[in-house]
Design a protein around this motif. Structure first.
Motif, mmCIF file in Angstrom:
data_model
loop_
_atom_site.group_PDB
_atom_site.id
_atom_site.type_symbol
_atom_site.label_atom_id
_atom_site.label_comp_id
_atom_site.label_asym_id
_atom_site.label_seq_id
_atom_site.Cartn_x
_atom_site.Cartn_y
_atom_site.Cartn_z
ATOM 1 N N SER A 44 0.845 -1.272 -0.092
ATOM 2 C CA SER A 44 -0.040 -0.169 0.108
ATOM 3 C C SER A 44 0.951 1.342 0.036
ATOM 4 C CB SER A 44 -0.901 0.100 0.969
ATOM 5 O OG SER A 44 -2.041 -0.839 1.059
ATOM 6 N N MET A 45 1.905 1.226 0.751
ATOM 7 C CA MET A 45 2.954 2.540 0.857
ATOM 8 C C MET A 45 3.371 2.674 -0.500
ATOM 9 S SD MET A 45 6.158 3.188 3.045
ATOM 10 C CE MET A 45 7.138 2.112 2.352
ATOM 11 N N LEU A 46 3.810 1.503 -1.199
ATOM 12 C CA LEU A 46 4.510 1.744 -2.404
ATOM 13 C C LEU A 46 3.382 2.254 -3.489
ATOM 14 C CD1 LEU A 46 6.795 -1.405 -2.768
ATOM 15 C CD2 LEU A 46 7.541 0.780 -2.496
ATOM 16 N N GLN A 47 2.211 1.652 -3.621
ATOM 17 C CA GLN A 47 1.026 2.268 -4.404
ATOM 18 C C GLN A 47 0.731 3.737 -4.407
ATOM 19 O OE1 GLN A 47 -2.013 -0.670 -3.523
ATOM 20 N NE2 GLN A 47 -1.292 -2.078 -5.605
ATOM 21 N N GLY A 48 0.665 4.187 -2.713
ATOM 22 C CA GLY A 48 0.540 5.656 -2.615
ATOM 23 C C GLY A 48 1.359 6.445 -2.983
ATOM 24 N N LEU A 49 2.735 5.817 -2.754
ATOM 25 C CA LEU A 49 3.630 6.773 -3.417
ATOM 26 C C LEU A 49 3.702 6.774 -4.922
ATOM 27 C CD1 LEU A 49 6.824 5.679 -0.939
ATOM 28 C CD2 LEU A 49 5.394 7.596 -0.896
#
Length: 158
Positions: free
Chosen positions: A52-57
């Motif tokens: 999720s963090m990678l997708q958000g970034l």
């Protein structure tokens, strides 16, 4: 008046030694297999937090222009695409925090992102292109979460 003996600084009181050894024993105790599904669920949540963090970034990189060409610039996209991208840029990072902490609200926010992405891909293909592979991955993640949560709930007595 009795003469007091000098106290040995290295000596410990017996009660204090007992407390330290109890703490040391409980800290070093190996957990039984009773909570194996709960540990697997938490591991899954942490992995999903990283995803999720990678997708958000990535969504923030689209907003700021770090990825893509001039034709793919944020300003050149439709209002629907811009709105969806900003929505996912924010909600993915919020869900990453909640998932990493393994909080109930984190799972709810993450489930909201999974369902939102599937709905946008299936019902509004003009926004992100209607990629069924994305929907398949989202469905697999959702199924894995539900299975792990169910197994973790079964190992805890009511």
């Amino acid at each position: 008046m009795p003469e007091s003996k000098p106290r040995d600084v290295g000596a410990r009181e017996p009660a204090r030694d007992l407390g330290l050894s109890d703490a040391a024993i409980s800290a070093g105790r190996i957990e039984s297999d009773e909570n194996v599904w709960t540990r697997r669920l938490v591991l899954f949540l942490r992995v999903m937090a990283a995803v999720s963090m990678l997708q958000g970034l990535y969504h923030w990189a689209q907003v700021t222009g770090f990825v893509g060409t001039e034709d793919d610039a944020f300003e050149a996209q439709s209002m629907a695409w811009q709105s969806a991208t900003i929505y996912f840029a924010v909600i993915e990072l919020v869900s990453a925090v909640g998932l990493w902490l393994a909080t109930p609200w984190g799972a709810v926010v993450w489930l909201t992102t999974v369902v939102s992405m599937a709905v946008i891909e299936l019902m509004f293909p003009t926004i992100y292109g209607g990629n069924l592979i994305v929907v398949g991955f989202q469905a697999a993640f959702l199924a894995a979460y539900l299975a792990l949560a169910w197994m973790a709930a079964r190992e805890r007595p009511p």
